[in-house]
Design a protein around this motif. Sequence first.
Motif, PDB file in Angstrom:
ATOM      1  N   LYS B  31       0.807  -1.237   0.000  1.00 46.99           N
ATOM      2  CA  LYS B  31       0.000   0.000   0.000  1.00 46.99           C
ATOM      3  C   LYS B  31       0.833   1.276   0.000  1.00 46.99           C
ATOM      4  CE  LYS B  31      -4.002  -2.124   2.335  1.00 46.99           C
ATOM      5  NZ  LYS B  31      -4.777  -2.343   1.093  1.00 46.99           N
ATOM      6  N   VAL B  32       1.936   1.241  -0.746  1.00 49.34           N
ATOM      7  CA  VAL B  32       2.803   2.419  -0.779  1.00 49.34           C
ATOM      8  C   VAL B  32       3.134   2.781  -2.227  1.00 49.34           C
ATOM      9  CG1 VAL B  32       4.879   0.974  -0.478  1.00 49.34           C
ATOM     10  CG2 VAL B  32       4.991   3.418   0.086  1.00 49.34           C
ATOM     11  N   LEU B  69       1.993  13.745 -10.026  1.00 45.30           N
ATOM     12  CA  LEU B  69       0.679  13.933  -9.400  1.00 45.30           C
ATOM     13  C   LEU B  69      -0.409  13.059 -10.011  1.00 45.30           C
ATOM     14  CD1 LEU B  69      -0.406  15.623  -7.051  1.00 45.30           C
ATOM     15  CD2 LEU B  69      -1.141  17.333  -8.717  1.00 45.30           C
ATOM     16  N   SER B  71      -0.117  10.215 -11.431  1.00 48.77           N
ATOM     17  CA  SER B  71       0.104   8.828 -11.017  1.00 48.77           C
ATOM     18  C   SER B  71      -0.219   8.608  -9.539  1.00 48.77           C
ATOM     19  CB  SER B  71       1.561   8.433 -11.299  1.00 48.77           C
ATOM     20  OG  SER B  71       1.845   8.533 -12.685  1.00 48.77           O
ATOM     21  N   VAL B  73      -2.398  10.246  -7.748  1.00 55.07           N
ATOM     22  CA  VAL B  73      -3.853  10.275  -7.576  1.00 55.07           C
ATOM     23  C   VAL B  73      -4.460   8.940  -8.019  1.00 55.07           C
ATOM     24  CG1 VAL B  73      -5.999  11.380  -8.338  1.00 55.07           C
ATOM     25  CG2 VAL B  73      -4.020  12.793  -7.737  1.00 55.07           C
ATOM     26  N   ILE B  74      -4.009   8.406  -9.132  1.00 53.15           N
ATOM     27  CA  ILE B  74      -4.493   7.094  -9.594  1.00 53.15           C
ATOM     28  C   ILE B  74      -4.132   6.015  -8.567  1.00 53.15           C
ATOM     29  CG2 ILE B  74      -4.132   5.291 -11.343  1.00 53.15           C
ATOM     30  CD1 ILE B  74      -3.929   7.615 -13.420  1.00 53.15           C
ATOM     31  N   SER B  75      -2.918   6.064  -8.063  1.00 50.32           N
ATOM     32  CA  SER B  75      -2.439   5.092  -7.082  1.00 50.32           C
ATOM     33  C   SER B  75      -3.333   5.089  -5.832  1.00 50.32           C
ATOM     34  CB  SER B  75      -0.996   5.437  -6.706  1.00 50.32           C
ATOM     35  OG  SER B  75      -0.495   4.588  -5.721  1.00 50.32           O
ATOM     36  N   GLN B  77      -6.518   6.741  -5.456  1.00 54.44           N
ATOM     37  CA  GLN B  77      -7.966   6.687  -5.678  1.00 54.44           C
ATOM     38  C   GLN B  77      -8.422   5.341  -6.222  1.00 54.44           C
ATOM     39  OE1 GLN B  77     -10.308   9.003  -4.852  1.00 54.44           O
ATOM     40  NE2 GLN B  77      -8.600  10.017  -3.835  1.00 54.44           N
ATOM     41  N   LEU B  78      -7.616   4.708  -7.054  1.00 56.25           N
ATOM     42  CA  LEU B  78      -8.062   3.475  -7.705  1.00 56.25           C
ATOM     43  C   LEU B  78      -7.367   2.230  -7.186  1.00 56.25           C
ATOM     44  CD1 LEU B  78      -8.303   4.808 -11.367  1.00 56.25           C
ATOM     45  CD2 LEU B  78     -10.123   4.644  -9.665  1.00 56.25           C
ATOM     46  N   LEU B  79      -6.204   2.376  -6.567  1.00 54.13           N
ATOM     47  CA  LEU B  79      -5.444   1.184  -6.206  1.00 54.13           C
ATOM     48  C   LEU B  79      -5.032   1.150  -4.736  1.00 54.13           C
ATOM     49  CD1 LEU B  79      -3.646   1.018  -9.605  1.00 54.13           C
ATOM     50  CD2 LEU B  79      -5.217  -0.699  -8.717  1.00 54.13           C
ATOM     51  N   ARG B  82      -1.694   4.068   0.579  1.00 58.84           N
ATOM     52  CA  ARG B  82      -1.952   4.974   1.700  1.00 58.84           C
ATOM     53  C   ARG B  82      -0.660   5.461   2.361  1.00 58.84           C
ATOM     54  NH1 ARG B  82      -5.835   5.342  -0.750  1.00 58.84           N
ATOM     55  NH2 ARG B  82      -8.016   5.009  -0.124  1.00 58.84           N
ATOM     56  N   GLU B  83       0.408   5.497   1.594  1.00 55.82           N
ATOM     57  CA  GLU B  83       1.677   6.028   2.101  1.00 55.82           C
ATOM     58  C   GLU B  83       2.509   6.423   0.880  1.00 55.82           C
ATOM     59  OE1 GLU B  83       3.689   3.416   4.865  1.00 55.82           O
ATOM     60  OE2 GLU B  83       5.279   4.893   5.240  1.00 55.82           O
ATOM     61  N   PRO B 140      -4.885  19.359  -2.876  1.00 57.15           N
ATOM     62  CA  PRO B 140      -6.198  18.883  -2.433  1.00 57.15           C
ATOM     63  C   PRO B 140      -6.574  17.542  -3.068  1.00 57.15           C
ATOM     64  CG  PRO B 140      -6.437  20.669  -4.023  1.00 57.15           C
ATOM     65  CD  PRO B 140      -4.966  20.549  -3.730  1.00 57.15           C
ATOM     66  N   LEU B 141      -5.816  17.102  -4.057  1.00 61.72           N
ATOM     67  CA  LEU B 141      -6.112  15.830  -4.719  1.00 61.72           C
ATOM     68  C   LEU B 141      -5.389  14.653  -4.082  1.00 61.72           C
ATOM     69  CD1 LEU B 141      -5.972  16.982  -8.446  1.00 61.72           C
ATOM     70  CD2 LEU B 141      -7.971  16.796  -6.949  1.00 61.72           C
ATOM     71  N   LEU B 143      -4.430  12.437  -0.710  1.00 61.95           N
ATOM     72  CA  LEU B 143      -4.931  12.117   0.624  1.00 61.95           C
ATOM     73  C   LEU B 143      -3.898  12.469   1.693  1.00 61.95           C
ATOM     74  CD1 LEU B 143      -6.449   8.579  -0.158  1.00 61.95           C
ATOM     75  CD2 LEU B 143      -7.699  10.740   0.055  1.00 61.95           C
TER      76      LEU B 143
END
Lengths: 164, 164
Positions: B31-32, B69, B71, B73-75, B77-79, B82-83, B140-141, B143
């Motif tokens: 998850k990184v 950026l 990539s 956001v895709i990482s 939002q879709l995959l 969380r780090e 803002p895009l 997390l």
Amino acid sequence: MPSVVPEFEAANEKYVASFTKGDLPLPPGRKVAVVACMDARLDPAKALGLEEGDAHVIRNAGGRTIDALRSVVISQQLLGTREIVIVHHTDCGMLTFSDTDIKAKIRDDLNENADHIAFLPFGDLRKSVLDDIEILKKSPLVLDVPITGYIYDVKTGKVDKVKE
Amino acid sequence: MPSVVPEFEAANEKYVASFTKGDLPLPPGRKVAVVACMDARLDPAKALGLEEGDAHVIRNAGGRTIDALRSVVISQQLLGTREIVIVHHTDCGMLTFSDTDIKAKIRDDLNENADHIAFLPFGDLRKSVLDDIEILKKSPLVLDVPITGYIYDVKTGKVDKVKE
């Protein structure tokens, strides 16, 4: 969720303990820039036999060349690479959504507008490689160098050359 | 100049022969997302102990996060990553030129105007890492996730955490 940081640093200590590549020059020894997807299952160095010092490795979501242009120009103009290899792959996340989808999700989940970003998903994997070769060939900022496009199979580890 | 293609394909045949990672899921297991420079001397997987399936690896000239950026956001939002871990490095090519320099070179050598591209070089390596953490934190895009920045030493293979 526990951070990866302690594990990354422990792994790095092991890497340092057997590190022998401290005298490499800055320009890539094999004069090639690889543009590949960021996918976790793809390790371009392992899959293509790259050692430290061999090649620039540029990676982004999808391995899209339009998003790699700044890096490719720097690679060629300042660091002497004279070949480009593109690697997309099977089961790519970019095949699973549309630009409209992700923008709607960002609006719903983050309450933000992402209309200024082109997320560059694709519906046809083979065509995505051909399109990305074409983008580089047509760019006046990219030198006329050999460009080879592959599809990496996440099930087998094999790269298949995409022919026009 | 001989192409790297035959060598890449021969290396890939060997990789395929011992490949055992054919059943990995699409989302990164750890998850990184790692954002690293494209430099040939840096192998993020080896330096941080990444196996196939572990992490998204986004790479560009300098490891600049503003250019990563889409990539990231895709990482997230879709995959589900969380780090974020950022890796810049000593002796980086981005320390050796200015935006004005490379645009002048492109004008001189290619007779083209590249004023529409920000090449994102930097003069201070440590500051480049802090700036790139800040860009993600302020977007803002992106997390609100743990972000760690490192400088990789190309002479020793060691990563040093950049503290504010």
